[in-house]
Motif scaffolding. Sequence first.
Motif, PDB file in Angstrom:
ATOM      1  N   ARG A 229       0.827  -1.204   0.000  1.00 55.57           N
ATOM      2  CA  ARG A 229       0.000   0.000   0.000  1.00 55.57           C
ATOM      3  C   ARG A 229       0.870   1.266   0.000  1.00 55.57           C
ATOM      4  NH1 ARG A 229      -5.086  -1.809   0.905  1.00 55.57           N
ATOM      5  NH2 ARG A 229      -5.378  -3.698   2.148  1.00 55.57           N
ATOM      6  N   THR A 230       0.289   2.341  -0.530  1.00 57.03           N
ATOM      7  CA  THR A 230       0.975   3.640  -0.464  1.00 57.03           C
ATOM      8  C   THR A 230       0.049   4.704   0.114  1.00 57.03           C
ATOM      9  OG1 THR A 230       0.298   4.111  -2.731  1.00 57.03           O
ATOM     10  CG2 THR A 230       2.501   3.191  -2.420  1.00 57.03           C
ATOM     11  N   ASP A 231      -1.233   4.355   0.287  1.00 57.22           N
ATOM     12  CA  ASP A 231      -2.195   5.317   0.820  1.00 57.22           C
ATOM     13  C   ASP A 231      -3.083   4.608   1.834  1.00 57.22           C
ATOM     14  OD1 ASP A 231      -3.434   7.675   1.277  1.00 57.22           O
ATOM     15  OD2 ASP A 231      -4.243   7.939  -0.746  1.00 57.22           O
ATOM     16  N   VAL A 232      -3.822   5.391   2.602  1.00 56.06           N
ATOM     17  CA  VAL A 232      -4.643   4.820   3.666  1.00 56.06           C
ATOM     18  C   VAL A 232      -6.087   5.316   3.545  1.00 56.06           C
ATOM     19  CG1 VAL A 232      -4.159   6.702   5.295  1.00 56.06           C
ATOM     20  CG2 VAL A 232      -4.793   4.460   6.172  1.00 56.06           C
ATOM     21  N   LEU A 233      -7.006   4.429   3.957  1.00 60.15           N
ATOM     22  CA  LEU A 233      -8.410   4.795   4.039  1.00 60.15           C
ATOM     23  C   LEU A 233      -8.778   4.953   5.510  1.00 60.15           C
ATOM     24  CD1 LEU A 233     -10.206   2.314   1.601  1.00 60.15           C
ATOM     25  CD2 LEU A 233     -10.301   4.794   1.447  1.00 60.15           C
ATOM     26  N   ASN A 234      -9.701   5.865   5.800  1.00 55.36           N
ATOM     27  CA  ASN A 234     -10.280   5.948   7.130  1.00 55.36           C
ATOM     28  C   ASN A 234     -11.605   5.194   7.120  1.00 55.36           C
ATOM     29  OD1 ASN A 234      -8.279   7.740   8.117  1.00 55.36           O
ATOM     30  ND2 ASN A 234      -9.288   9.401   6.998  1.00 55.36           N
ATOM     31  N   MET A 235     -12.051   4.775   8.295  1.00 52.23           N
ATOM     32  CA  MET A 235     -13.375   4.143   8.362  1.00 52.23           C
ATOM     33  C   MET A 235     -14.436   5.109   7.846  1.00 52.23           C
ATOM     34  SD  MET A 235     -13.824   1.754  11.752  1.00 52.23           S
ATOM     35  CE  MET A 235     -15.506   1.287  11.400  1.00 52.23           C
ATOM     36  N   GLU A 236     -14.187   6.410   8.104  1.00 52.17           N
ATOM     37  CA  GLU A 236     -15.153   7.432   7.654  1.00 52.17           C
ATOM     38  C   GLU A 236     -15.222   7.505   6.125  1.00 52.17           C
ATOM     39  OE1 GLU A 236     -13.855   8.392  11.762  1.00 52.17           O
ATOM     40  OE2 GLU A 236     -12.824   7.828   9.911  1.00 52.17           O
ATOM     41  N   ASP A 237     -14.148   7.041   5.444  1.00 51.40           N
ATOM     42  CA  ASP A 237     -14.127   7.077   3.976  1.00 51.40           C
ATOM     43  C   ASP A 237     -14.972   5.967   3.352  1.00 51.40           C
ATOM     44  OD1 ASP A 237     -12.312   9.168   4.099  1.00 51.40           O
ATOM     45  OD2 ASP A 237     -10.575   7.829   4.057  1.00 51.40           O
ATOM     46  N   LEU A 238     -15.279   4.953   4.165  1.00 53.14           N
ATOM     47  CA  LEU A 238     -16.005   3.796   3.620  1.00 53.14           C
ATOM     48  C   LEU A 238     -17.467   4.145   3.392  1.00 53.14           C
ATOM     49  CD1 LEU A 238     -14.595   0.892   5.848  1.00 53.14           C
ATOM     50  CD2 LEU A 238     -13.860   1.552   3.551  1.00 53.14           C
ATOM     51  N   LYS A 239     -17.973   3.730   2.267  1.00 59.06           N
ATOM     52  CA  LYS A 239     -19.388   3.938   1.917  1.00 59.06           C
ATOM     53  C   LYS A 239     -19.994   2.605   1.508  1.00 59.06           C
ATOM     54  CE  LYS A 239     -19.274   8.501   2.235  1.00 59.06           C
ATOM     55  NZ  LYS A 239     -18.174   8.537   3.177  1.00 59.06           N
ATOM     56  N   GLU A 240     -21.265   2.429   1.795  1.00 58.28           N
ATOM     57  CA  GLU A 240     -21.955   1.199   1.386  1.00 58.28           C
ATOM     58  C   GLU A 240     -21.845   1.031  -0.127  1.00 58.28           C
ATOM     59  OE1 GLU A 240     -25.939   0.690   2.793  1.00 58.28           O
ATOM     60  OE2 GLU A 240     -25.427   1.327   4.824  1.00 58.28           O
ATOM     61  N   GLY A 241     -21.544  -0.194  -0.542  1.00 60.12           N
ATOM     62  CA  GLY A 241     -21.433  -0.477  -1.976  1.00 60.12           C
ATOM     63  C   GLY A 241     -20.018  -0.360  -2.515  1.00 60.12           C
ATOM     64  N   MET A 242     -19.095   0.246  -1.729  1.00 61.77           N
ATOM     65  CA  MET A 242     -17.709   0.414  -2.178  1.00 61.77           C
ATOM     66  C   MET A 242     -17.039  -0.954  -2.332  1.00 61.77           C
ATOM     67  SD  MET A 242     -14.819   2.713  -0.205  1.00 61.77           S
ATOM     68  CE  MET A 242     -15.570   4.305  -0.457  1.00 61.77           C
ATOM     69  N   VAL A 243     -16.348  -1.152  -3.443  1.00 66.95           N
ATOM     70  CA  VAL A 243     -15.643  -2.415  -3.695  1.00 66.95           C
ATOM     71  C   VAL A 243     -14.147  -2.207  -3.456  1.00 66.95           C
ATOM     72  CG1 VAL A 243     -15.063  -4.181  -5.410  1.00 66.95           C
ATOM     73  CG2 VAL A 243     -17.371  -3.195  -5.364  1.00 66.95           C
ATOM     74  N   LEU A 244     -13.560  -3.084  -2.650  1.00 67.35           N
ATOM     75  CA  LEU A 244     -12.147  -2.956  -2.274  1.00 67.35           C
ATOM     76  C   LEU A 244     -11.438  -4.305  -2.370  1.00 67.35           C
ATOM     77  CD1 LEU A 244     -13.003  -1.019   0.962  1.00 67.35           C
ATOM     78  CD2 LEU A 244     -11.774   0.029  -0.928  1.00 67.35           C
ATOM     79  N   LYS A 245     -10.123  -4.230  -2.436  1.00 69.77           N
ATOM     80  CA  LYS A 245      -9.312  -5.453  -2.399  1.00 69.77           C
ATOM     81  C   LYS A 245      -8.764  -5.596  -0.988  1.00 69.77           C
ATOM     82  CE  LYS A 245      -7.339  -6.455  -6.327  1.00 69.77           C
ATOM     83  NZ  LYS A 245      -8.005  -7.700  -6.737  1.00 69.77           N
ATOM     84  N   GLY A 246      -8.821  -6.813  -0.444  1.00 68.51           N
ATOM     85  CA  GLY A 246      -8.348  -7.006   0.925  1.00 68.51           C
ATOM     86  C   GLY A 246      -7.623  -8.326   1.111  1.00 68.51           C
ATOM     87  N   THR A 247      -7.004  -8.454   2.286  1.00 68.12           N
ATOM     88  CA  THR A 247      -6.264  -9.672   2.639  1.00 68.12           C
ATOM     89  C   THR A 247      -6.975 -10.371   3.790  1.00 68.12           C
ATOM     90  OG1 THR A 247      -4.194  -8.543   2.076  1.00 68.12           O
ATOM     91  CG2 THR A 247      -4.018 -10.568   3.354  1.00 68.12           C
ATOM     92  N   VAL A 248      -7.227 -11.659   3.641  1.00 68.40           N
ATOM     93  CA  VAL A 248      -7.877 -12.429   4.705  1.00 68.40           C
ATOM     94  C   VAL A 248      -6.894 -12.585   5.870  1.00 68.40           C
ATOM     95  CG1 VAL A 248      -8.936 -14.633   5.335  1.00 68.40           C
ATOM     96  CG2 VAL A 248      -9.325 -13.677   3.052  1.00 68.40           C
ATOM     97  N   ARG A 249      -7.281 -12.049   7.036  1.00 69.60           N
ATOM     98  CA  ARG A 249      -6.401 -12.082   8.203  1.00 69.60           C
ATOM     99  C   ARG A 249      -6.683 -13.275   9.115  1.00 69.60           C
ATOM    100  NH1 ARG A 249      -2.073  -9.434   6.975  1.00 69.60           N
ATOM    101  NH2 ARG A 249      -2.347  -7.213   6.606  1.00 69.60           N
ATOM    102  N   ASN A 250      -7.950 -13.664   9.230  1.00 74.01           N
ATOM    103  CA  ASN A 250      -8.315 -14.768  10.119  1.00 74.01           C
ATOM    104  C   ASN A 250      -9.596 -15.416   9.599  1.00 74.01           C
ATOM    105  OD1 ASN A 250      -8.186 -16.520  12.251  1.00 74.01           O
ATOM    106  ND2 ASN A 250      -8.717 -15.037  13.841  1.00 74.01           N
ATOM    107  N   VAL A 251      -9.667 -16.733   9.697  1.00 69.30           N
ATOM    108  CA  VAL A 251     -10.871 -17.465   9.306  1.00 69.30           C
ATOM    109  C   VAL A 251     -11.407 -18.149  10.548  1.00 69.30           C
ATOM    110  CG1 VAL A 251     -11.830 -19.238   7.794  1.00 69.30           C
ATOM    111  CG2 VAL A 251      -9.913 -17.867   6.998  1.00 69.30           C
ATOM    112  N   ILE A 252     -12.716 -17.960  10.805  1.00 67.73           N
ATOM    113  CA  ILE A 252     -13.341 -18.562  11.973  1.00 67.73           C
ATOM    114  C   ILE A 252     -14.585 -19.317  11.516  1.00 67.73           C
ATOM    115  CG2 ILE A 252     -12.505 -16.991  13.755  1.00 67.73           C
ATOM    116  CD1 ILE A 252     -14.781 -15.157  13.177  1.00 67.73           C
TER     117      ILE A 252
END
Length: 714
Positions: A631-654
């Motif tokens: 990564r080179t930039d950061v998102l805040n929780m406040e930046d998140l909007k419903e419907g936004m599509v993002l790429k992520g890394t699975v940290r834990n599976v339960i």
Amino acid sequence: MDILKQLAQELKIGKEQAEAAVKLIDEGNTIPFIARYRKEVTGALNDEVLRNLHERLQYLRNLEEKKQQVLGSIEEQGKLTEELKKSILAATTLVAVDDLYRPYRPKKRTRATMAREKGLEPLSNILLLQKTNRSMEEEAAAYVDEEKGVSNVADAIAGAKDILAEMIADKADYRKSIRQWTMKEGNLTSKAKDEKAESVYEMYYDFTEPLKKMSGHRVLAINRGEKEKFLTVKVEAPEPQILNALNKALIVGKNPNTEPYMKEAITDSYQRLIAPSIERDIRNELTENAQDGAITVFGKNLKQLLMQPPIKGQTVLGWDPAFRTGCKLAVVDSTGKVLDTVVVYPTEPQKKIKEAKRTVHAMIKKYHITLISVGNGTASRESEQVITELLKEIPEKVSYVIVNEAGASVYSASKLATEEFPNFDVGQRSAASIARRLQDPLSELVKIEPKAIGVGQYQHDMNQKKLEEALNGVVEDCVNAVGVDLNTASVSLLSYISGINKTIAKNIVAYREENGSFTSRKELLKVPKIGPKAFQQCAGFLRIPGGKNPLDNTGVHPESYEAAEKLIKTMGYDEETVAQGGLKSLGKKIKNRQKMAEQLEIGEMTLNDIVEELEKPGRDPRNDMPKPILRTDVLNMEDLKEGMVLKGTVRNVIDFGAFVDIGVHQDGLVHISQMTDRYIKHPLEVVSVGDIVDVQVLSVDLKKKRIQLTMKLS
């Protein structure tokens, strides 16, 4: 019991495979060695099947031992019949053996034993047979004896019923049926001890679920809530149906003189003796199954984490975030050597952001840092903000990765870390570990107790011995699957290699320090405590890049060198070609593998493994795994909007979903129902730790810091 037949049936393998595997285990071979170098013997059983086989083998052998102890004890009492012996020998679980042994087990003084001491057993037999023409009061009158403690008729009848109740409770067939019936028709309930008390267990304050549907994570959560005194838990059995069935089985002839007393004895037997015991059995079974499931998930998560690909050839800045004590930084070069350490204070309360940026930028320029590894603990969010601002301000191209720092503090305070970094404090050691776990996750994470790595659920509620054995097995399999460089591996890494314990690992490092680098695998035989057996178990998993023999840098076992060398020569190559990068087209040139294997006097599976190793010497299986997101930039929780599509890394599976890092400080939850359109039993059917996934934001709760995600993209 035919243990080999039982193992074959349970694991769905051939009996001859089970027999071969058991023989190899009994001969002292390790699971990684058997899985990798004895494929012909076992029919290519993999490490997972072999570990399950080993675990079940131990259980079944313990079971057979218990049967012999029980048979011996009953025989000593002179009460062993052929029918009972047959039933005990046919039992398939320890619980079944315990049920059969129950009537013969030496007991503490119970109401029934005291009644027998008073001479009331004949009266209980009259009640049991139900053939008397007289009333029970008349029958009981003959047993009234003040000296024996039977003051009146009521005392005599009560004692007779106590004997009968215990006899019913000791019947193995009844217990087995009641256990099965309760499991099939019963419920697990939990209630709040104090409904006003706030806790994480509020969803279990008035909870009921059929026992047969109870999921593992709920069982473990309820157990913890009970242990922490928030919940009262009980098993609700179908009591009326159970009592009805017992009455039908035990009351014969409808004798009005005995029937009321029989019913009372049956009810007392069930409520006082059977039900509490069955409840314990069922709760233990639920807990054991839940723990086994959780350990399996933990193990699979751990394997994925350990097998994440290393980031090679980069100088990394490890960043251990904190508030009051400052952020500890460590520069680690591409070989894992720590070049520099420093503390900066960009976070509360000091907030020396400009000064921190200057320091970090100077380090980037001085050491040509290309990557920053940031721990995800306290002050990670604030540190990330400072880092992203800096990366926008400087001309150098630098990326950062948020890494799971679970266990870093455990390692940094350990004896091992003190030996490795005697002049560093715990913060500096932690920063170095955070950098190294990005460069080579496996080499760094083996220094930490597996259960402290933080990819499990309820690990502190588990059977710790079982958890430790399972997770150590996972680490062992991963280390041996990758192989280690004999000349650079740490004691921690070496000690997980097949056939090598901590003492031998220390001896290898000591020999290396005294005599210089190993130039051949054969040299291992000069190391104290490595005899022929240990050498056989470990040699194939140890690599020597640039050694005298190019085969020493492959997974080809020394016992197969002659065959490998003959193959190389037959196919028109020389060993120098192996050293220069492998025989890329070797497999295609072999027209008939079966015939070639016969010619080389090895099995076809061994030939296939040799070909794979010669084509890609020094191949690292971790390179096939998904790479971490830089990564080179950061998102805040406040930046998140419903419907936004993002790429992520699975940290834990339960059990109920997966937590995904999407570049904000808080991981988002993908519930199992939001993973795929098809039905799945467990999230592991779809995702694993380290997977890179596309997710869509469903909801964001800023107050509770919860992010709901879906993988079912609209």
